[in-house]
Design a protein around this motif. Structure first.
Motif, short mmCIF file in Angstrom:
data_model
loop_
_atom_site.label_atom_id
_atom_site.label_comp_id
_atom_site.label_asym_id
_atom_site.label_seq_id
_atom_site.Cartn_x
_atom_site.Cartn_y
_atom_site.Cartn_z
N MET A 176 0.83 -1.20 0.00
CA MET A 176 0.00 0.00 0.00
C MET A 176 0.87 1.25 0.00
SD MET A 176 -3.30 -0.96 2.37
CE MET A 176 -2.50 -1.63 3.81
N MET A 177 1.96 1.22 0.79
CA MET A 177 2.88 2.35 0.80
C MET A 177 3.58 2.51 -0.56
SD MET A 177 4.25 4.96 2.13
CE MET A 177 3.66 4.92 3.83
N THR A 178 3.83 1.41 -1.26
CA THR A 178 4.41 1.50 -2.60
C THR A 178 3.50 2.31 -3.51
OG1 THR A 178 5.61 -0.60 -2.35
CG2 THR A 178 5.14 0.15 -4.60
N ASN A 179 2.20 2.03 -3.47
CA ASN A 179 1.24 2.79 -4.26
C ASN A 179 1.24 4.27 -3.87
OD1 ASN A 179 -0.98 1.11 -6.02
ND2 ASN A 179 -0.12 -0.17 -4.41
N VAL A 180 1.30 4.54 -2.56
CA VAL A 180 1.30 5.92 -2.08
C VAL A 180 2.55 6.67 -2.53
CG1 VAL A 180 1.43 7.35 0.00
CG2 VAL A 180 -0.24 5.50 -0.13
N LEU A 181 3.71 6.05 -2.38
CA LEU A 181 4.97 6.72 -2.74
C LEU A 181 5.03 7.04 -4.23
CD1 LEU A 181 7.47 4.72 -0.52
CD2 LEU A 181 6.84 7.12 -0.24
N LEU A 182 4.54 6.14 -5.07
CA LEU A 182 4.56 6.41 -6.51
C LEU A 182 3.65 7.57 -6.87
CD1 LEU A 182 4.65 2.94 -8.31
CD2 LEU A 182 6.52 4.32 -7.44
#
Length: 450
Positions: A176-182
């Motif tokens: 989920m954080m990967t999606n947010v960071l991108l």
């Protein structure tokens, strides 16, 4: 949202009691002989064997702005050369950076291919990352994404890593954080790989809770454009290149349910402006269905892998190497997975003037477009000398305030016509070093100076 493995072992004891006799048995004589010879053999082997890897997981305790007090662990392999790539590997709930280091294959792949791995650790209750608060879902809004961005800047300043080859991956909360960071930092990350995640802003809450049951259960259904708009709202006005995305999900996931897989595909195909119809579909391994969007290449804009009959247990063996291949890191030679989007090399020139006093300085930067096409949505990247920290600026947004800085044009000057010039600048503190950045790039292409 855990991702654990457990092994069992057993030990069988064997009697080593000598025969009941005053004479030494042949076995006892052999043991005595080996007791004399083995130390000598060991010494000889140590003299000729290559040294063991010196690379270890280390904790960095001061790395820049960190509003939510994340912890940072860093793995720099012995194979890391000049301007290495950086991978941010983000753990699941109840996990930690060291647990993700020891429980996944990313460190061993870093040994093989020479990239640096950053392992953030969440510190709030449950060790989940904040992917739900309003602060977390916008660029530089605060909370965990800001701390992770600071970790990347620290590595760029400390190790001279390549700002054009920064990637992120994660499992469950980390996905989920990967999606947010991108979404928050499209100018920082080149690509991401999310194992069992949800779309950017799907987990959003306004009541202070970190859990969104509707999203977790896969009942949040939006159109591709609605999902895309949520990403674009995380960094309003950004018009540069967007990072590529790889998503993974098990069909029997009971924690972050499988419909989120298709919602992620909807979001990132819209963000990247490619068709929702797959360019190719195949099965690289039994039980896997892989679809690629935008093109059928190994580094397509969007790649999605559905894993039949699997629950909330990804990544399993071999999946990390697939993510590394999607990033283009499975080679010691840097590659550009998105050619043609950067300005033509040599299409910019930078002038840089410093006026310094005691512990402060003012820098004036002149950016000239020396090419034949407009520089649109430009971002100027440079690394400040150690000890310099930006306190205020004009003509651009500056992030972060020290280390590897990116200055992004404002609405009124975000397009520079051929032959035209924009002037920006900032005020900074310093600890004695008032020097200039060694180099400048626009969109990853080097600018001339002078």
């Amino acid at each position: 949202m855990t991702n654990r493995s457990m092994t069992d072992g057993s030990t069988t004891k064997r009697s080593t009691r000598a025969p009941a006799t005053g004479r030494r048995s042949p076995r006892a004589l052999l043991t005595a002989l080996l007791g004399c010879v083995l130390p000598l053999v060991s010494a000889l082997l140590l003299a000729v064997a290559p040294p063991a890897s010196a690379a270890t997981l280390t904790e960095v305790t001061s790395f820049g702005s960190n509003p939510s007090n994340l912890r940072m662990h860093l793995y720099v392999p012995d194979s890391a050369g000049a301007r290495p790539a950086v991978l941010v590997a983000v753990h699941y709930c109840t996990g930690s950076g060291p647990a993700f280091y020891s429980g996944t294959e990313f460190a061993s792949l870093a040994d093989r291919y020479g990239f640096i791995v950053v392992y953030p650790s969440a510190t709030r209750s449950g060790n989940c990352f904040d992917v739900s608060s309003p602060q977390a879902l916008k660029r530089d809004g605060g909370s965990d994404p800001v701390g992770i961005r600071s970790m990347v800047s620290y590595v760029q300043q400390r190790y001279g890593s390549d700002p054009g080859r920064v990637y992120v991956t994660g499992a469950s909360s980390g996905a989920m954080m990967t999606n947010v960071l991108l979404g928050n930092y499209p100018d920082v990350f080149k690509a991401g790989a999310a194992f069992m995640g949800v779309p950017h802003s799907c987990f959003a809450t306004t009541d202070g809770s970190g859990w969104n049951s509707a999203c977790a259960n896969g009942t949040v259904d939006r159109t591709p454009q609605q999902w895309g708009d949520l990403v674009r709202a995380a960094y309003p006005g950004y018009s540069g290149a967007r990072p590529r995305m790889q998503v993974w999900h098990g069909t029997e996931d009971a924690t972050l349910r499988y419909p989120n897989f298709n919602e992620e595909i909807d979001q990132w195909t819209d963000v990247l402006g490619v068709s929702r119809t797959p360019a190719s579909t195949d099965s690289p391994q039994s039980g896997w269905t892989r679809t690629r969007y935008g093109n059928s290449g190994a580094q397509a804009p969007v790649e999605a892998i559905s894993v039949q009959g699997v629950g909330h247990t990804l990544p399993t063996a071999g999946m990390a190497s697939r993510a590394i291949a999607f990033f283009g890191l499975d080679s010691t030679t840097p590659t550009d997975p998105d050619p043609g989007t950067d300005p033509t090399p040599g299409s910019c020139r930078v002038g840089y003037a410093v006026s310094a006093w005691n512990t402060g300085l003012t820098a004036t930067i002149t950016l000239t477009n020396t090419g034949s096409t407009p520089l649109t949505g430009w971002s100027l990247a440079f690394t400040l000398p150690a000890g310099q920290t930006i306190t205020s600026g004009w003509g651009a947004n500056y992030s972060p305030g020290s280390g590897a800085v990116t200055a992004t044009g404002l609405a009124y000057n975000s397009t520079v016509a051929p032959g035209a010039t924009v002037q920006i600048g900032f005020q900074a503190t310093h600890s004695g070093n008032t020097g200039k950045p060694a180099a400048f790039t626009v969109g990853g292409s080097a600018c001339s100076t002078g």
